[in-house]
Design an enzyme around this catalytic site. Structure first.
Site, short mmCIF file in Angstrom:
data_model
loop_
_atom_site.label_atom_id
_atom_site.label_comp_id
_atom_site.label_asym_id
_atom_site.label_seq_id
_atom_site.Cartn_x
_atom_site.Cartn_y
_atom_site.Cartn_z
N GLY A 90 0.84 -1.19 0.42
CA GLY A 90 -0.40 -0.19 0.13
C GLY A 90 0.98 1.62 -0.45
O GLY A 90 0.75 2.15 -0.65
N GLU A 109 15.43 3.14 -12.55
CA GLU A 109 15.90 3.39 -10.98
C GLU A 109 17.86 2.70 -11.60
O GLU A 109 18.16 3.36 -10.81
CB GLU A 109 15.10 1.35 -10.67
CG GLU A 109 13.69 1.06 -10.15
CD GLU A 109 13.26 -0.04 -10.08
OE1 GLU A 109 13.88 -0.85 -10.34
OE2 GLU A 109 11.95 0.13 -9.88
#
Length: 146
Positions: free
Chosen positions: A8, A42
């Site tokens: 979440g 990334e």
């Protein structure tokens, strides 16, 4: 999913923070790597951290050539071209992805060309002995089985 990234939680900032706090990186370049905005973002962060904090980056080239990564040719050129079409309005991103791929492709790493390859990578053989520190037992490492 990283054990320290809670479900979440917004992945992007949490993942970028985890990258910053890492001491070393293993990047596995595969045929679809350059088709992923997340992977490329990334990679840019990892290369930035390598430059500023001198962290170790270990590339593994799985079914791709380091020169294809370095020069954005083959599947890396195709993947990047697809993303360029989608990000025409955000050329700054593309201008960060290309040099990060070039730099990563220039790093010494391992090339695994088929799924039957496996490689044991001993971190002590990569990093060498650290001055002032001794380790007991077996060297730490990674086992890649593809």
């Amino acid at each position: 999913m990283d054990d320290y990234l809670s479900r979440g939680e917004e992945i992007s900032p949490a993942l970028l923070k985890a990258i910053e706090e890492s001491r070393n990186y293993v990047i596995v370049f595969s045929e679809k790597y350059a088709s992923s905005r997340w992977c490329l973002d990334e990679l840019v962060k990892i290369i930035d951290c390598k430059k500023s904090n001198q962290q170790m980056v270990i590339p593994v080239f799985y079914k791709v050539s380091p020169s294809d990564v370095r020069n954005q040719k083959g599947c890396f050129g195709d993947g990047l071209a697809g993303l360029e079409c989608n990000y025409k309005d955000n050329v700054d991103k593309i201008h960060k992805w290309r040099p990060a791929l070039s730099e990563a492709g220039n790093l010494s790493g391992w090339t695994l060309l088929d799924k039957f390859n496996s490689a044991y990578v001993s971190l002590s053989s990569i990093a060498g002995p650290k001055s002032g520190s001794r380790r007991r037992g077996r060297p730490s490492g990674f086992l890649f089985n593809f």
